[in-house]
Design an enzyme around this catalytic site. Sequence first.
Site, PDB file in Angstrom:
ATOM      1  N   ARG A   1      -7.657   6.319  14.277  1.00  0.00           N
ATOM      2  CA  ARG A   1      -8.717   5.417  13.615  1.00  0.00           C
ATOM      3  C   ARG A   1      -9.846   4.777  14.616  1.00  0.00           C
ATOM      4  O   ARG A   1      -8.555   3.774  15.068  1.00  0.00           O
ATOM      5  CB  ARG A   1      -8.264   4.603  12.131  1.00  0.00           C
ATOM      6  CG  ARG A   1      -8.986   4.547  11.765  1.00  0.00           C
ATOM      7  CD  ARG A   1      -8.066   3.153  10.393  1.00  0.00           C
ATOM      8  NE  ARG A   1      -7.204   4.625   9.593  1.00  0.00           N
ATOM      9  CZ  ARG A   1      -6.518   4.380   9.054  1.00  0.00           C
ATOM     10  NH1 ARG A   1      -5.251   2.662   8.733  1.00  0.00           N
ATOM     11  NH2 ARG A   1      -5.711   4.618   8.047  1.00  0.00           N
TER      12      ARG A   1
ATOM     13  N   GLY B   1      -4.206  10.924  -2.958  1.00  0.00           N
ATOM     14  CA  GLY B   1      -3.534  11.940  -3.032  1.00  0.00           C
ATOM     15  C   GLY B   1      -1.870  12.113  -2.401  1.00  0.00           C
ATOM     16  O   GLY B   1      -0.669  12.006  -3.160  1.00  0.00           O
TER      17      GLY B   1
ATOM     18  N   ARG C   1       3.834  -6.119   7.441  1.00  0.00           N
ATOM     19  CA  ARG C   1       2.804  -5.005   7.194  1.00  0.00           C
ATOM     20  C   ARG C   1       1.735  -5.803   7.475  1.00  0.00           C
ATOM     21  O   ARG C   1       1.387  -6.150   8.002  1.00  0.00           O
ATOM     22  CB  ARG C   1       2.930  -5.061   5.648  1.00  0.00           C
ATOM     23  CG  ARG C   1       4.022  -4.762   5.402  1.00  0.00           C
ATOM     24  CD  ARG C   1       4.774  -3.470   5.361  1.00  0.00           C
ATOM     25  NE  ARG C   1       4.365  -2.082   4.494  1.00  0.00           N
ATOM     26  CZ  ARG C   1       2.663  -1.396   4.198  1.00  0.00           C
ATOM     27  NH1 ARG C   1       2.181  -1.062   5.694  1.00  0.00           N
ATOM     28  NH2 ARG C   1       2.471  -0.584   2.866  1.00  0.00           N
ATOM     29  N   LYS C   2       0.606  -4.540   7.246  1.00  0.00           N
ATOM     30  CA  LYS C   2      -0.551  -4.467   7.007  1.00  0.00           C
ATOM     31  C   LYS C   2      -1.107  -5.240   7.386  1.00  0.00           C
ATOM     32  O   LYS C   2      -0.659  -6.216   6.185  1.00  0.00           O
ATOM     33  CB  LYS C   2      -1.307  -3.259   7.300  1.00  0.00           C
ATOM     34  CG  LYS C   2      -1.309  -2.996   5.412  1.00  0.00           C
ATOM     35  CD  LYS C   2      -2.486  -1.239   4.817  1.00  0.00           C
ATOM     36  CE  LYS C   2      -0.871  -1.241   4.055  1.00  0.00           C
ATOM     37  NZ  LYS C   2      -1.490   0.117   3.411  1.00  0.00           N
TER      38      LYS C   2
ATOM     39  N   CYS D   1      -5.084   4.843   0.253  1.00  0.00           N
ATOM     40  CA  CYS D   1      -6.491   4.929   0.909  1.00  0.00           C
ATOM     41  C   CYS D   1      -7.613   4.884   0.603  1.00  0.00           C
ATOM     42  O   CYS D   1      -9.226   4.419   0.780  1.00  0.00           O
ATOM     43  CB  CYS D   1      -5.727   5.651   2.266  1.00  0.00           C
ATOM     44  SG  CYS D   1      -4.237   5.062   2.786  1.00  0.00           S
ATOM     45  N   GLY D   2      -7.804   5.737  -0.230  1.00  0.00           N
ATOM     46  CA  GLY D   2      -9.238   6.002  -1.544  1.00  0.00           C
ATOM     47  C   GLY D   2      -9.535   5.259  -2.552  1.00  0.00           C
ATOM     48  O   GLY D   2     -10.719   4.985  -2.973  1.00  0.00           O
TER      49      GLY D   2
HETATM   50 FE1  SF4 Z   1      -2.433  10.214   3.045  1.00  0.00          FE
HETATM   51 FE2  SF4 Z   1      -3.456   7.148   2.075  1.00  0.00          FE
HETATM   52 FE3  SF4 Z   1      -3.904   9.800   1.018  1.00  0.00          FE
HETATM   53 FE4  SF4 Z   1      -1.942   8.594   0.339  1.00  0.00          FE
HETATM   54  S1  SF4 Z   1      -4.161   7.457  -0.433  1.00  0.00           S
HETATM   55  S2  SF4 Z   1      -2.375  11.100   0.765  1.00  0.00           S
HETATM   56  S3  SF4 Z   1      -1.376   7.646   2.133  1.00  0.00           S
HETATM   57  S4  SF4 Z   1      -4.631   9.169   2.556  1.00  0.00           S
END
Ligand code: SF4
Length: 518
Positions: free
Chosen positions: A70, A435, A179-180, A440-441
């Site tokens: 990234r 997912g 953490r982040k 992350c989305g």
């Molecule tokens: Fe991977 Fe982030 Fe998607 Fe989870 S939300 S599957 S950690 S990219």
Amino acid sequence: MAYVKKWEHDEKLNETEKEKLEYDGLEILKDIPTYAAGGFESIPKERWAMFKWAGLYLQKPKEDGYFMMRVNVPSGILTYEQAVTLAHIARDYGRDVFDITTRQAVQFHWLRIEEIPDIFDRLEKVGLSSTGACGDITRNIMGNPLAGIDPHETFDTRPIVEKVYQFFQNNEDFSNLPRKFKMSISSNVHNPGHAEINDIAFVPAMKEIDGERVTGFHLKVGGGLSARPFLAEELDVFVRPEEVLDVSIAVTTIFRDYGYRQKRTRARLKFLMADWGPEVFKEKLLAYTGPLPTRGESQLVGWNAGYFYGVHAQKQAGLNYVGLNVPVGRLSADEVLELARISRQYGNGELRNCNSQNLLIPHVPDEKVEGLLKESIFDRIRTNPPKFIGYAVSCTGIEYCNLALTETKERMRRIADYLDQEINLDVPVRMHMVGCPNSCGQRQIADIGLQGIKMKSKEKNGMVEAFEIYVGGTLQDGGKFNEKLKGKIDGDYLPDVLRELLQYFKDHKESEETFFAF
Ligand code: SF4
């Protein structure tokens, strides 16, 4: 080290914390050339996780030795040279995959350790870096992609973002956070920096001080998504532009020194904020910064979710920016090169990433707009996309991510295209697919959030990819996370279930009524 690690003797530190005491995340930068010379096998397994500080994750399956990288793009702004360099990296090393993230950064896949030093060199030559793009450290600074050209900004935030970014970049005093730590700095009145889901966010405000109207910021602290999402709380302070760095340092120091380091699942700043509350947090903050004025008048008027489609006048007379849809944020290297060429021919060469995983081209003079719009790449990278693919966001998913339970990116694209063929709506519906619960989305802020899980197949002979459906997320008026509908849907049936849901919405809605409003 210039500071005392107050947590050093805590016997209940989690395993990651113990490792970070032995080996600071930034140390990996010194070791990468040795590992690159020795090949993947030369990297001890216990070092794998430390590559995050260099912006590198091992992609799935880890043993194959391919990395995801990234690259930070503060406020999403790329020069022509930077865009071309990134495109060449994707072409030469990254199997032609160029992803725009939901935090305005860029991601590559399929990188090998032997290639990393050359990639670092190329990035450095154009003033880019992947350091701190992942790991327990300050991440890419999210901001207004229109900074400096924006009729809806209270002032140009580019110098502030640059100053804060440069301060924290490679800063060993802040490379071991619990953490982040995510930051957002924007003065756009439509909140394109998604302030409420960041650990610290500066949002536009005004205040009369000593008879003068001062333009500055309000401060939100302690937001974040993942399995236990929190919206950031606003502190009762007004921050002048020249105080942003000091306030950022103070909040990051508080997080570093008081953030929780025993359970990793409680280590984000949001948990400290939930325990302290905004008043206590403000007291602690002022102990570092000295007095700050109390809150002024917010200048936020709404939330545009980071979308800027079409041609719009800049604040500079005679110039325009053009907002483009990048389906689920993925481009090929040739497409990036073509967009950079177009930007240089018609504009000033810049490309700007939005956290909706889209792009914009700025600085296009009035007389060149028509010519630009005739370029053939805009048949796919559209300025006025259909209502589903134009507002579909997706995380990386099972293709590359070790934590993923389901395929996401391609699936989200297929579903959005299908819905655009089936249903013609007069308003967009923002759909975000993830997912796993890590978000992350940014599933929680979508009109419709789709979260991947595994469930038993109908025949009970194994597990299948499935999705939970959440509805009604927004960051309008301070924000509200979406809520889960009962049940879960086999991934194969998801397109049809969504079609039914959205057809119902279409059949029962008023004209111009949006999917969710409160
Ligand atoms: Fe991977 Fe982030 Fe998607 Fe989870 S939300 S599957 S950690 S990219």
